[in-house]
Every structure is written in structure tokens, then in C-alpha cells.
Design an enzyme around this catalytic site. Structure first.
Site, PDB file in Angstrom:
ATOM      1  N   GLU A 225       0.843  -1.213   0.000  1.00 25.09           N
ATOM      2  CA  GLU A 225       0.000   0.000   0.000  1.00 25.09           C
ATOM      3  C   GLU A 225       0.863   1.242   0.000  1.00 25.09           C
ATOM      4  OE1 GLU A 225      -3.958   0.083   2.314  1.00 25.09           O
ATOM      5  OE2 GLU A 225      -2.658  -1.278   3.401  1.00 25.09           O
ATOM      6  N   ASP A 300     -13.176  -2.540  -0.431  1.00 24.70           N
ATOM      7  CA  ASP A 300     -12.362  -2.103   0.708  1.00 24.70           C
ATOM      8  C   ASP A 300     -13.249  -1.537   1.819  1.00 24.70           C
ATOM      9  OD1 ASP A 300      -9.906  -2.118   1.911  1.00 24.70           O
ATOM     10  OD2 ASP A 300      -9.123  -0.330   0.928  1.00 24.70           O
ATOM     11  N   ASP A 301     -13.753  -0.315   1.616  1.00 24.84           N
ATOM     12  CA  ASP A 301     -14.550   0.364   2.651  1.00 24.84           C
ATOM     13  C   ASP A 301     -15.625   1.197   1.953  1.00 24.84           C
ATOM     14  OD1 ASP A 301     -12.686  -0.094   5.142  1.00 24.84           O
ATOM     15  OD2 ASP A 301     -11.343   0.640   3.586  1.00 24.84           O
TER      16      ASP A 301
HETATM   17  P1  IMP Z   1     -12.727  -3.045  11.217  1.00 27.10           P
HETATM   18  O1  IMP Z   1     -11.599  -4.024  11.217  1.00 27.10           O
HETATM   19  O2  IMP Z   1     -14.063  -3.700  10.984  1.00 27.10           O
HETATM   20  O3  IMP Z   1     -12.733  -2.148  12.422  1.00 27.10           O
HETATM   21  O4  IMP Z   1     -12.523  -2.125   9.911  1.00 27.10           O
HETATM   22  C1  IMP Z   1     -11.707  -0.987   9.893  1.00 27.10           C
HETATM   23  C2  IMP Z   1     -10.241  -1.372   9.994  1.00 27.10           C
HETATM   24  O5  IMP Z   1      -9.838  -2.063   8.796  1.00 27.10           O
HETATM   25  C3  IMP Z   1      -9.298  -0.175  10.033  1.00 27.10           C
HETATM   26  O6  IMP Z   1      -9.128   0.286  11.368  1.00 27.10           O
HETATM   27  C4  IMP Z   1      -8.006  -0.736   9.470  1.00 27.10           C
HETATM   28  O7  IMP Z   1      -7.286  -1.437  10.445  1.00 27.10           O
HETATM   29  C5  IMP Z   1      -8.516  -1.723   8.442  1.00 27.10           C
HETATM   30  N1  IMP Z   1      -8.541  -1.117   7.090  1.00 27.10           N
HETATM   31  C6  IMP Z   1      -9.585  -0.647   6.409  1.00 27.10           C
HETATM   32  N2  IMP Z   1      -9.221  -0.160   5.207  1.00 27.10           N
HETATM   33  C7  IMP Z   1      -7.891  -0.324   5.127  1.00 27.10           C
HETATM   34  C8  IMP Z   1      -6.927  -0.011   4.131  1.00 27.10           C
HETATM   35  O8  IMP Z   1      -7.199   0.551   3.053  1.00 27.10           O
HETATM   36  N3  IMP Z   1      -5.637  -0.339   4.422  1.00 27.10           N
HETATM   37  C9  IMP Z   1      -5.270  -0.957   5.584  1.00 27.10           C
HETATM   38  N4  IMP Z   1      -6.165  -1.247   6.541  1.00 27.10           N
HETATM   39  C10 IMP Z   1      -7.457  -0.943   6.322  1.00 27.10           C
HETATM   40 ZN    ZN Z   2      -8.366  -3.177   3.028  1.00 29.27          ZN
END
Ligand code: IMP
Ligand code: ZN
Length: 361
Positions: A225, A300-301
Site C-alpha cells: 500500500e 475495501d470500505d
Molecule cells: P474493522 O476491522 O471492521 O474495524 O474495519 C476498519 C479497519 O480495517 C481499520 O481500522 C483498518 O485497520 C482496516 N482497514 C480498512 N481499510 C484499510 C486499508 O485501506 N488499508 C489498511 N487497513 C485498512
Molecule cells: Zn483493506
């Protein structure tokens, strides 16, 4: 094309639970928190970040901290999970691997285990669509194909991946792997390494990742990344089952990838909005697609990057001049890279086959 991308069945393999929270829910929760605990959250800052259409990686991780602040109890985790499943199902995602970082927060009585229990409650509480998340040997074979045979309710197969955050210690990473092993009967199929790529060291997570592999869990790594050739090399040496992003790969890395054929989870909007790739026309999706390299389009998100899986398909089609059937094949090929068992894989293959015979351009 937009309608086509929306209506065709899709497979999502790289989606972070809290990064995919519904925007309306995030704003509601943030507002409520702001009213009860003035210092807990900076609401206007959060609103501002949500509305921005480009975010540096630093801003993205600040946004995750803001999102995590609204998780003040287990019910919120359950609600977010339920809504995320509903949203993917309504976008015609038929198979979803949802990843999330088990969180410990002593101040609200949350352990990694109770966090994941709350996620599973969320899976159970979806009522507007049929959800299959418990691995079975018999029933799962017909789950998705029943839909095709006249049942009009939407159906989605969900499997979970537990993430290790790069801020974590070796012990905390190991705890997550052990939890994943305990929760296999609830559909946990793998381990992910994610979090701010500017943080942490590969050697910290390696023992836990090795243990995961020895115990038969699948592993996917956020890799490349940022520019970090040494870490990319170490990650490729580990030979994970899949890799997320692969933005800052050098020729030598691609040479290795081409001989190992590790599938890449491609997140176009995420890469462009975080400036990990300079512009869409030079995104590695183009070359990989032409070379018939194993890849999967992912979101991703959805919240942080204002996207959906159908938008990602449309973006790829428009940017690389691909037609409807080419996009359908990208979606169908993703089935080959899922972490669920062969029963589910065969079921999905049959499903895509029957859909392809019945879809008209
Ligand atoms: P969670 O694991 O459900 O809390 O989702 C959010 C978490 O996913 C973030 O705090 C990051 O640790 C990880 N995350 C989400 N998008 C990315 C990315 O683009 N790169 C790296 N980590 C990510
Ligand atoms: Zn990711």
C-alpha cells in the site's frame, strides 16, 4: 452498464466491516455520542471527512479512529454488521467475505471474543434477506441455487475473516488467530493483516500468521500500500493465499507474482482516493486483466470511499473499455478465489452458470 453491474451476481472478498458502516448510521451514532459526551467525538470534523472525495492514508486512518469511537457497546457492533450484510445483499452480492479486527475495550466490557460474538449476532439478526453463514456439508450446497429455482427472496453467503491490526503485538495477533480457530464453526475462514501500513513490523505478526497457516486458516495480506520493497518481498516469501492492493510493486515483485499466481484483491476507488495509484489509467488492474492474472474486484470500505461493488465494476468497465460479459466473467472468476470450502465453491459455480444462461445483454 450501470444497471448490468448492479443486477449481476457478485462476489466480495475484501470488505472491512467498520469501513463499510452505513453513512446514515455513522452520522446518527456520532451525533448521539456528541450530545451525550461532548469530548468523545468531533462531529463536525467527522462530517467534513465523510464529505471529502480524496483522503490521504493518514486521513483514512484518522477516519477509522473516528468510526471506532462510535462503537460504545456490543449492540452497535451487531447493528453495523446487520446493516452491512443487508447493503451488500441489496447490491446483489451473493457471496461476501467480511473482515473485521476483533477489538478489546475494557472500559465497555468488550473482549475480542465478545466483539466477534456481537458480529455473529448481527449475522443472525438479518431478516430481510436469507443469510448462510454456518458452514454445513449438506445444506450449503443448495443454498444459493434455490434462489435461482424460483425463490424470490435475496440470499447471501457470508464468511468471516479476522484482521490483525498492524498496531498489535505478537501476543495480540496470536489471540486473534486462536479466536479465529475457535470460531470456525461460525464461518470464520481466514486471517487478514491490515491497518496503517506506515505502522509496525512484519516480524511482529509473522509468528501468528505462520500459526494460522499451520492450523489450516487462509491468509490474506494488505501488501504494497506504500513503497516498502523489503516488506513486500517478505510477504511474497510467506506466500499468502491472496494479496490486497499490490500498488507499490516493483518489476521484481511482479515477476515473482507471475510465477506464484497469488490472486490480487483490487480496490480501484480506494487506491485512487488515497493516492496509492496516480490515476485510473495507470492502475495495475489494466495489465493484470490483459495478462489474465487472477484478480478480484472489491470495495475495501464502502463508507469511507463512498462506493459499492457495482460501482467498482462500472468504474473498471468504463476505465478499461470492458463490456458486459467481460464484467460478468470477472465476477464469475472471483468464485475461484474464495476461502470457503469446495461445497460452497461448486454451488457458486453452478449458480453463475445458470445465471449466465438466463441473462440477456
Ligand atoms: P474493522 O476491522 O471492521 O474495524 O474495519 C476498519 C479497519 O480495517 C481499520 O481500522 C483498518 O485497520 C482496516 N482497514 C480498512 N481499510 C484499510 C486499508 O485501506 N488499508 C489498511 N487497513 C485498512
Ligand atoms: Zn483493506
Amino acid at each position: 452498464m450501470e444497471e448490468w453491474c448492479e443486477s449481476m451476481p457478485k462476489v466480495e472478498l475484501h470488505a472491512h466491516l467498520n469501513g463499510s458502516i452505513r453513512v446514515s448510521t455513522l452520522l446518527k451514532l456520532a451525533k448521539a455520542l456528541n450530545e451525550t459526551q461532548k469530548d468523545a467525538i468531533n462531529f463536525s470534523q467527522m462530517e467534513h471527512v465523510i464529505m471529502k472525495n480524496a483522503l490521504s492514508l493518514t486521513e483514512v486512518f484518522h477516519m477509522f479512529d473516528l468510526i471506532h469511537n462510535v462503537i460504545t457497546d456490543h449492540n452497535i457492533v451487531t447493528r453495523i454488521t446487520k446493516e452491512v450484510i443487508e447493503d451488500f445483499a441489496s447490491d446483489n452480492v451473493v457471496y461476501l467475505e467480511l473482515r473485521t479486527t476483533p477489538k478489546r475495550n475494557d472500559s465497555i466490557g468488550m473482549s475480542k471474543r465478545s466483539y466477534i460474538d456481537a458480529v455473529i449476532e448481527g449475522l443472525k439478526s438479518v431478516s430481510s434477506v436469507d443469510v448462510d453463514f454456518i458452514p454445513k456439508t449438506e445444506d450449503s450446497k443448495s443454498f444459493i441455487n434455490d434462489k435461482f429455482n424460483g425463490n424470490s427472496r435475496k440470499r447471501i453467503i457470508v464468511r468471516l475473516i479476522l484482521s490483525i491490526d498492524r498496531r498489535e503485538t505478537t501476543e495480540a495477533a496470536m489471540e486473534t488467530v486462536k479466536l479465529a480457530l475457535e470460531m470456525r464453526h461460525f464461518g470464520v475462514v481466514g486471517i487478514d493483516l491490515s491497518g496503517n501500513p506506515k505502522t509496525g513490523e512484519w516480524t511482529t505478526y509473522l509468528p501468528a500468521l505462520k500459526f494460522a497457516r499451520e492450523q489450516g486458516l487462509n491468509v490474506t495480506l494488505h501488501c504494497g500500500e506504500i513503497r516498502n520493497p523489503k516488506e513486500i518481498k517478505n510477504m511474497l516469501d510467506f506466500h499468502p493465499q491472496r494479496i490486497g492492493h499490490a500498488c507499490f510493486f516493483e518489476d521484481e515483485h511482479w515477476r515473482r507474482m507471475k510465477s506464484s499466481k497469488i490472486p490480487v484483491e483490487i480496490c480501484l476507488t480506494s487506491n485512487i482516493r488515497t493516492f496509492s495509484v496516480a490515476s485510473i489509467d495507470v492502475h495495475h488492474f489494466g495489465d493484470l486483466y490483459k495478462a489474465n492474472y487472477p484478480l478480484v474486484l472489491c470495495t475495501d470500505d464502502t463508507c469511507v470511499f463512498s462506493t459499492s461493488l457495482s460501482k467498482e465494476y462500472k468504474y473498471a468497465a468504463d476505465s478499461f473499455g470492458l463490456g458486459k460479459w467481460e464484467m460478468f466473467e470477472v465476477s464469475r472468476n472471483a468464485v475461484e478465489h474464495i476461502f470457503a470450502d469446495n461445497g460452497v465453491k461448486n454451488d457458486l459455480r453452478k449458480y453463475f452458470h445458470s445465471v449466465s444462461k438466463n441473462m440477456e445483454v
